[in-house]
Design an enzyme around this catalytic site. Structure first.
Site, mmCIF file in Angstrom:
data_model
loop_
_atom_site.group_PDB
_atom_site.id
_atom_site.type_symbol
_atom_site.label_atom_id
_atom_site.label_comp_id
_atom_site.label_asym_id
_atom_site.label_seq_id
_atom_site.Cartn_x
_atom_site.Cartn_y
_atom_site.Cartn_z
ATOM 1 C CG ASP A 21 -2.299 1.233 1.184
ATOM 2 O OD1 ASP A 21 -2.146 1.316 -0.283
ATOM 3 O OD2 ASP A 21 -2.476 1.348 2.525
ATOM 4 C CG ASN A 69 -8.202 -1.904 -5.690
ATOM 5 O OD1 ASN A 69 -6.534 -3.074 -5.698
ATOM 6 N ND2 ASN A 69 -7.960 -1.258 -4.791
HETATM 7 C C1 FPP Z 1 -2.070 0.241 -3.534
HETATM 8 O O1 FPP Z 1 -1.248 1.462 -3.909
HETATM 9 C C2 FPP Z 1 -1.339 -0.444 -4.550
HETATM 10 C C3 FPP Z 1 -2.274 -1.500 -5.490
HETATM 11 C C4 FPP Z 1 -3.590 -0.687 -6.025
HETATM 12 C C5 FPP Z 1 -1.400 -1.919 -6.890
HETATM 13 C C6 FPP Z 1 -0.353 -2.422 -6.457
HETATM 14 C C7 FPP Z 1 0.481 -2.644 -7.465
HETATM 15 C C8 FPP Z 1 2.040 -2.989 -7.907
HETATM 16 C C9 FPP Z 1 2.622 -2.545 -6.776
HETATM 17 C C10 FPP Z 1 2.543 -3.208 -8.978
HETATM 18 C C11 FPP Z 1 3.173 -4.376 -9.903
HETATM 19 C C12 FPP Z 1 2.910 -5.390 -8.945
HETATM 20 C C13 FPP Z 1 2.246 -6.512 -9.610
HETATM 21 C C14 FPP Z 1 2.510 -8.017 -8.577
HETATM 22 C C15 FPP Z 1 2.844 -6.617 -10.868
HETATM 23 P P1 FPP Z 1 -2.566 2.592 -3.781
HETATM 24 O O2 FPP Z 1 -3.028 2.909 -4.757
HETATM 25 O O3 FPP Z 1 -3.690 1.953 -2.669
HETATM 26 O O4 FPP Z 1 -2.019 3.624 -3.141
HETATM 27 P P2 FPP Z 1 -2.501 4.662 -1.870
HETATM 28 O O5 FPP Z 1 -3.029 4.123 -0.520
HETATM 29 O O6 FPP Z 1 -1.249 5.244 -1.344
HETATM 30 O O7 FPP Z 1 -3.511 5.635 -2.874
#
Ligand code: FPP
Length: 251
Positions: A21, A69
């Site tokens: 996260d 998501n």
């Molecule tokens: C959460 O951060 C992250 C995600 C929903 C996406 C995760 C994806 C990756 C780490 C990239 C690639 C991974 C693979 C396995 C190919 P957020 O967007 O919720 O962050 P925030 O809470 O700060 O808004």
């Protein structure tokens, strides 16, 4: 988090799960787009996979896209799908070289066809690799998992002498050990519908850094923290007679 010595092999978690996260907040703090945050998150993901594989962790499950998501802005969701497609293509050769089997859990039915095809191809190409099992949760929700397992379990009519074990065999993680260590980055202290059944006795570690900022230092500290936990699984451990901290034997 105090201390960061390398844990002994007995104190190594068999299954580490990570809620990656903070990509969005990392990007915002730098005046970048959320998609740029996810790209930086991919770099951290690469580091983490290499690190846990080198440490000898047998199963690593990463939460990359939750059932919830889908409610994000369309352009962010599409950018994430493109990132997943290119990441699978780019990373698969190294994963295979390292002896890592890659599988995906979650409801992939509504994913773009090219992503679904890459996922299936990657699973087939890496099948049988034994050094580590990398599980990427895409379109995953813990409640979805329990529900789909319950439907199939009921339809099977199979109760078995040990219903919890039988039921586990219908979850998307069938055959994998329960989660020993669940790490969430980005400062929030919740498990957000991740591996609900599988994390029943997991040690929960919440750390502040945003995912793109997480380096092997934080991951090493996480393993050292785990190695100091005394896992009781609901039992009372007589002083001096119980397992050492981090020991996961069911004795
Ligand atoms: C959460 O951060 C992250 C995600 C929903 C996406 C995760 C994806 C990756 C780490 C990239 C690639 C991974 C693979 C396995 C190919 P957020 O967007 O919720 O962050 P925030 O809470 O700060 O808004």
């Amino acid at each position: 988090m105090p201390g960061s010595s390398t844990p002994s092999s007995e104190a190594l978690p068999a299954h580490v799960a990570v809620i990656m996260d903070g990509n969005g907040r990392w990007a915002k703090a730098r005046g970048l787009s959320r998609s740029e945050g996810h790209r930086a998150g991919l770099e951290a993901t690469r580091r983490a996979v290499r690190f846990f594989a080198e440490q000898g962790v047998g199963t690593l499950t990463l939460f990359a896209f939750s059932s919830e998501n889908w409610a994000r802005p369309r352009d962010e969701v599409e950018a994430l799908f493109e990132l997943f497609v290119s990441a699978i293509e780019a990373e698969l050769p190294e994963l295979v070289e390292r002896g890592i089997a890659l599988t995906f859990i979650g409801d992939r039915a509504n994913f773009p066809q090219d992503l679904q095809t890459r996922m299936t191809d990657a699973e087939q190409t890496s099948a049988g690799n034994e050094h580590m099992h990398l599980v990427v949760a895409l379109g995953y929700g813990g409640r979805w998992d329990i529900l789909q397992a319950a439907r199939r379990w009921v339809a099977s009519g199979e109760e078995g002498p040990d219903p919890e074990t039988t039921f586990s065999g219908y979850l998307s993680t069938a055959g994998l050990p329960d989660v020993d260590l669940l790490i969430r980055t980005g400062g929030e202290c919740r498990i957000s519908n991740f591996l609900l059944w599988q994390s029943a006795y997991a040690e929960l570690l919440f750390i502040d850094p945003f995912w793109p900022d997480v380096s092997t230092v934080e991951l090493q500290e996480g393993l050292a923290w785990y190695a100091r936990r005394q896992r009781r699984f609901g039992r009372v451990i007589a002083s001096g007679a119980g397992p050492e901290p981090g020991e996961v034997s069911s004795a």
